[in-house]
Design a protein around this motif. Structure first.
Motif, short mmCIF file in Angstrom:
data_model
loop_
_atom_site.label_atom_id
_atom_site.label_comp_id
_atom_site.label_asym_id
_atom_site.label_seq_id
_atom_site.Cartn_x
_atom_site.Cartn_y
_atom_site.Cartn_z
N ARG A 404 0.86 -1.19 0.00
CA ARG A 404 0.00 0.00 0.00
C ARG A 404 0.90 1.24 0.00
O ARG A 404 1.44 1.64 1.03
CB ARG A 404 -0.92 -0.01 1.22
N THR A 405 1.07 1.81 -1.18
CA THR A 405 1.99 2.93 -1.37
C THR A 405 1.27 4.11 -2.01
O THR A 405 0.53 3.94 -3.00
CB THR A 405 3.18 2.53 -2.26
N VAL A 406 1.48 5.29 -1.45
CA VAL A 406 1.11 6.55 -2.10
C VAL A 406 2.39 7.15 -2.64
O VAL A 406 3.33 7.41 -1.87
CB VAL A 406 0.43 7.53 -1.12
N LEU A 407 2.46 7.37 -3.96
CA LEU A 407 3.66 7.90 -4.60
C LEU A 407 3.40 9.35 -4.99
O LEU A 407 2.52 9.64 -5.81
CB LEU A 407 4.01 7.06 -5.83
N LEU A 408 4.17 10.27 -4.42
CA LEU A 408 4.03 11.70 -4.68
C LEU A 408 5.12 12.14 -5.65
O LEU A 408 6.31 11.94 -5.40
CB LEU A 408 4.13 12.50 -3.38
N LEU A 409 4.71 12.76 -6.76
CA LEU A 409 5.64 13.31 -7.73
C LEU A 409 5.76 14.81 -7.54
O LEU A 409 4.79 15.49 -7.20
CB LEU A 409 5.17 13.00 -9.16
N GLY A 410 6.96 15.33 -7.80
CA GLY A 410 7.21 16.75 -7.60
C GLY A 410 6.85 17.60 -8.80
O GLY A 410 6.62 17.10 -9.90
N ASN A 411 6.85 18.90 -8.59
CA ASN A 411 6.60 19.88 -9.64
C ASN A 411 7.70 19.82 -10.70
O ASN A 411 8.86 19.50 -10.40
CB ASN A 411 6.53 21.28 -9.03
N GLU A 412 7.34 20.15 -11.96
CA GLU A 412 8.30 20.06 -13.05
C GLU A 412 9.56 20.89 -12.81
O GLU A 412 10.66 20.49 -13.21
CB GLU A 412 7.65 20.51 -14.37
N VAL A 443 8.68 10.72 -17.19
CA VAL A 443 9.59 9.58 -17.29
C VAL A 443 9.88 9.01 -15.90
O VAL A 443 9.85 7.79 -15.70
CB VAL A 443 10.90 10.01 -17.99
N SER A 444 10.14 9.89 -14.95
CA SER A 444 10.41 9.43 -13.58
C SER A 444 9.23 8.65 -13.03
O SER A 444 9.40 7.58 -12.43
CB SER A 444 10.71 10.63 -12.68
N GLY A 445 8.04 9.20 -13.21
CA GLY A 445 6.85 8.51 -12.71
C GLY A 445 6.67 7.15 -13.33
O GLY A 445 6.33 6.17 -12.65
N ALA A 446 6.92 7.04 -14.65
CA ALA A 446 6.77 5.76 -15.33
C ALA A 446 7.77 4.73 -14.80
O ALA A 446 7.43 3.55 -14.60
CB ALA A 446 6.94 5.95 -16.84
N ILE A 447 9.01 5.18 -14.56
CA ILE A 447 10.03 4.26 -14.03
C ILE A 447 9.64 3.75 -12.64
O ILE A 447 9.73 2.55 -12.34
CB ILE A 447 11.40 4.96 -13.98
N LEU A 448 9.16 4.65 -11.79
CA LEU A 448 8.78 4.27 -10.43
C LEU A 448 7.56 3.34 -10.43
O LEU A 448 7.49 2.36 -9.68
CB LEU A 448 8.50 5.52 -9.61
N ILE A 449 6.59 3.64 -11.28
CA ILE A 449 5.39 2.79 -11.37
C ILE A 449 5.77 1.40 -11.84
O ILE A 449 5.28 0.38 -11.33
CB ILE A 449 4.35 3.43 -12.31
N TRP A 450 6.66 1.34 -12.83
CA TRP A 450 7.07 0.02 -13.33
C TRP A 450 7.83 -0.76 -12.26
O TRP A 450 7.65 -1.97 -12.12
CB TRP A 450 7.91 0.16 -14.59
N GLU A 451 8.71 -0.07 -11.51
CA GLU A 451 9.45 -0.76 -10.47
C GLU A 451 8.51 -1.33 -9.41
O GLU A 451 8.68 -2.47 -8.95
CB GLU A 451 10.46 0.19 -9.83
#
Length: 461
Positions: A404-412, A443-451
């Protein structure tokens, strides 16, 4: 399957299917799929003349749509003119078609222009055969166009290429309507890999009865039922087509040998699955979307994993649209955005390709973000993980994501602000080897989601 079932649809369903096909033909689709969709349209239009008005309207509306659909409309128009069994309706079809396609012989896009030239000639030949030339509006313009097409070397060369297109130049939508054509001939002529060709022997083992060549519908009109095998005439035309293909392939082989390159058989191919809901949104989209939204509202379990992606800090619609698409593909349970109005943005939609319709999306504005993260931690049992380079961030290659993970991405530009970093349980950074110390947030979000997905796929297995 749609091509096989289309002749059995009533008029109302046929109209909805036709509209869905017009929409889908505006996109880039594989040639073999495009042929099947065009053939379906031809059968629907020939069986239900009342839906022709919408077809003609497409020629008027095409200026505001992608021009990729225009080649399909021209191909459909040619077959409608050739295949209409009623002489009076055929004459009307020829008149309407010619006046609508003539302007496209000077289209900006080369492919559309060449298709239009070939279509004008094919329709004009039908006019000559049926004797309706005198009644055709723009006859002198059509004759001048035909003369130019038949004398200009560039037009002749391109017309010769298009004449080798079996679907455009040779297909008979009725006589060739068989499982053999649909599943073997067209895949073969469209250069699909051999394992995509289904011979008639596959169907013979499961074919309980031989269907008649046509069936009578409720309104008395006779329409062809799908046959198992092709007619002898079809086989002769396909053989001629294959002869030209083998000549072309041998020329390419010779050219490769002259350049010192070895010719080789086709290897791996691109193979993507298009869900029927994507092809026919009018039938399934609203029902499926309401079901998703109801499951989300009630908190019911779904096929998605327990990963929530929070993009409230992001500003650019293309990044959000791309992340939405990535979330849907990898089964993220929920996407959080700063405003649901982003779903109507054209730049968002260009990257999301309808993923927002199949993914639960929640709005959490910036002032409420910290309290939302706290709620997810203490009330829902989630671990709050931020994608950021900090003094104590952990390397992604050594980090194990909790279920159960909430992943927060930062501003561009600014990343995750310091006040939100204090709310996080963990910070994770992607290992990098280059000089530039930041990736695009999509790109960062996609890498983290895939991991995350990879780790939990392995644990589930």
């Amino acid at each position: 399957a749609i091509l096989i079932l289309a002749p059995l649809l009533p008029e109302a369903s046929s109209a909805r299917l036709a509209e869905a096909l017009y929409t889908r033909l505006s996109d880039d689709v594989q040639p073999s799929i495009r042929c099947a969709m065009e053939w379906t349209l031809i059968l629907l239009l020939l069986r239900h003349p009342p839906i022709w008005d919408a077809f003609w309207c497409r020629f008027e509306q095409i200026r505001s749509h992608r021009v990729s659909i225009m080649c399909s409309l021209l191909s459909v128009a040619v077959h409608l003119c050739r295949s209409q069994p009623d002489p009076a309706k055929q004459a009307e079809c020829l008149k309407k078609t010619l006046v609508r396609i003539l302007p496209w012989v000077q289209a900006q896009y080369n492919t559309v222009r060449l298709y239009a030239q070939a279509t004008v000639e094919a329709v004009w030949n039908c006019c000559l055969d049926t004797g309706v030339c005198d009644a055709v509006e723009g006859r002198s313009l059509a004759e001048a166009c035909i003369k130019f097409i038949n004398t200009n070397e560039e037009c002749i060369r391109h017309k010769s290429k298009l004449s080798k297109d079996f679907f455009f130049a040779s297909l008979d939508p009725f006589q060739d309507y068989s499982l053999e054509t649909i599943y073997f001939t067209l895949p073969m002529l469209n250069h699909l890999c051999a394992d995509e060709w289904l011979s008639v022997d596959v169907f013979k083992r499961h074919w309980p009865v031989t269907l008649p060549h046509n069936v009578t519908m409720s309104h008395g009109q006779r329409h062809p039922a799908v046959r198992l095998t092709n007619t002898r005439d079809h086989q002769d035309r396909v053989s001629a087509k294959l002869d030209s293909l083998f000549v072309e392939e041998s020329l390419w082989d010779d050219a490769g040998a002259e350049n010192g390159k070895e010719s080789s058989a086709p290897g791996d191919i691109q193979k993507k699955i298009v869900h029927v809901e994507t092809l026919l949104p009018a039938f399934h989209e609203q029902q499926c979307y309401r079901q998703w939204q109801e499951e989300f509202r009630l908190g019911a379990p779904s096929r998605h994993r327990h990963l929530v992606l929070v993009t409230t800090l992001l500003e650019k619609p293309p990044n959000l649209g791309g992340l939405c698409r990535t979330c849907e593909i990898f089964g993220v349970s929920r996407l959080v955005v700063a405003s649901l109005r982003i779903l109507d943005d054209k730049y968002f939609q260009a990257l999301s390709v309808t993923a927002e319709k199949w993914l639960p999306i929640e709005e959490v504005r910036m002032p409420d973000l910290a309290s939302y993260l706290e709620y997810m931690r203490y009330h829902e049992g989630y671990t709050i993980v931020g994608a950021e380079q900090t003094a104590y961030s952990k390397c992604l290659s050594k980090y194990d994501f909790p279920q159960r993970t909430v992943l927060l991405l930062g501003n561009e530009r600014e990343g995750i602000p310091v006040e939100l970093i204090q709310v996080l349980d963990e910070c994770v950074e992607i290992p990098q080897l280059g000089v530039i110390r930041s990736l695009n947030v999509h790109v960062s979000g996609a890498i983290l989601i895939w991991e995350y997905t990879k780790q939990h796929m392995q644990s589930d297995g």
